[in-house]
Design a protein around this motif. Structure first.
Motif, PDB file in Angstrom:
ATOM      1  N   LYS A  24       0.846  -1.202   0.000  1.00  0.00           N
ATOM      2  CA  LYS A  24       0.000   0.000   0.000  1.00  0.00           C
ATOM      3  C   LYS A  24       0.882   1.254   0.000  1.00  0.00           C
ATOM      4  N   ALA A  25       1.934   1.248   0.800  1.00  0.00           N
ATOM      5  CA  ALA A  25       2.830   2.408   0.909  1.00  0.00           C
ATOM      6  C   ALA A  25       3.578   2.675  -0.393  1.00  0.00           C
ATOM      7  N   TRP A  27       2.554   3.314  -3.126  1.00  0.00           N
ATOM      8  CA  TRP A  27       1.903   4.380  -3.894  1.00  0.00           C
ATOM      9  C   TRP A  27       2.179   5.771  -3.333  1.00  0.00           C
ATOM     10  N   TYR A  29       1.838   7.001  -0.106  1.00  0.00           N
ATOM     11  CA  TYR A  29       1.035   7.530   0.986  1.00  0.00           C
ATOM     12  C   TYR A  29       1.926   7.906   2.174  1.00  0.00           C
ATOM     13  N   ASP A  30       1.522   8.952   2.900  1.00  0.00           N
ATOM     14  CA  ASP A  30       2.323   9.392   4.042  1.00  0.00           C
ATOM     15  C   ASP A  30       2.039   8.518   5.265  1.00  0.00           C
ATOM     16  N   PHE A  33      -1.554   8.570   6.771  1.00  0.00           N
ATOM     17  CA  PHE A  33      -2.502   7.789   5.970  1.00  0.00           C
ATOM     18  C   PHE A  33      -2.288   6.297   6.225  1.00  0.00           C
ATOM     19  N   MET A  34      -1.030   5.865   6.214  1.00  0.00           N
ATOM     20  CA  MET A  34      -0.729   4.453   6.423  1.00  0.00           C
ATOM     21  C   MET A  34      -1.179   3.998   7.809  1.00  0.00           C
ATOM     22  N   CYS A  37      -4.726   3.105   7.838  1.00  0.00           N
ATOM     23  CA  CYS A  37      -5.030   1.870   7.098  1.00  0.00           C
ATOM     24  C   CYS A  37      -4.580   0.604   7.819  1.00  0.00           C
ATOM     25  N   ASP A 116      -7.924   0.430  -4.519  1.00  0.00           N
ATOM     26  CA  ASP A 116      -7.145   1.647  -4.331  1.00  0.00           C
ATOM     27  C   ASP A 116      -7.130   2.359  -5.685  1.00  0.00           C
ATOM     28  N   ARG A 142     -13.126   9.407   2.238  1.00  0.00           N
ATOM     29  CA  ARG A 142     -12.377   8.931   1.068  1.00  0.00           C
ATOM     30  C   ARG A 142     -13.210   7.864   0.373  1.00  0.00           C
TER      31      ARG A 142
END
Length: 151
Positions: A24-25, A27, A29-30, A33-34, A37, A116, A142
């Motif tokens: 996921k990271a 892409w 994402y900061d 955000f992580m 998730c 995503d 989101r």
């Protein structure tokens, strides 16, 4: 490298969850955000009991995972994550094909994917058709593209 698909083992839940987070990271994402998730991307013993979860592995170890669930509202691709050093090597395609076969075996007529946004092109290449959007399970406000793959 040849890829082996096998059901995920209880002892691998932590490693598989870390793979989901790394993927996921990928892409960009900061950290905040992580962190939001983390719970949704963590595989549990309950997941192993209630869903079908497969691990893809090669000589280097765990390459990816896929999770399919089915309930009265439909059959869902809950997770499909590929380790970052294996992206673009066909792991995702093999896991997705397993997901389709599993959905068919479960008697589903379609597989629902809430993707995503960065993974949307992959699902479109796999034959999914856009079917609205879904609220993220991790981030309030989101929305994710929702896809359906007819079986």
């Amino acid at each position: 490298m040849p890829l082996l698909l096998r059901f995920l083992d209880k002892a691998e839940l932590l490693a598989a969850s870390h793979l989901c987070l790394r993927s996921k990271a990928y892409w960009g994402y900061d950290e905040a955000f992580m962190a939001s998730c983390r719970e949704e991307l963590t595989l549990t013993e309950s997941d192993l009991i209630n869903d079908n979860i497969v691990a893809a592995e090669d000589q280097s170890g765990l390459a990816g995972i896929a999770q399919v669930s089915k309930d009265q509202s439909g059959c869902f691709l809950e997770k499909l994550f590929v380790d970052t050093d294996r992206i673009g090597q066909g792991v995702g395609k093999q896991l997705y094909n397993w997901s389709l076969a599993t959905a068919r075996e479960l008697g589903a007529t379609e597989l629902i994917v809430e993707a995503d946004p960065d993974a949307a092109p992959f699902y479109e290449r796999m034959g999914c058709e856009r079917n609205g959007q879904a609220q993220s399970g991790s981030v309030q406000g989101r929305f994710l593209p929702r896809y359906v793959h007819k079986l």
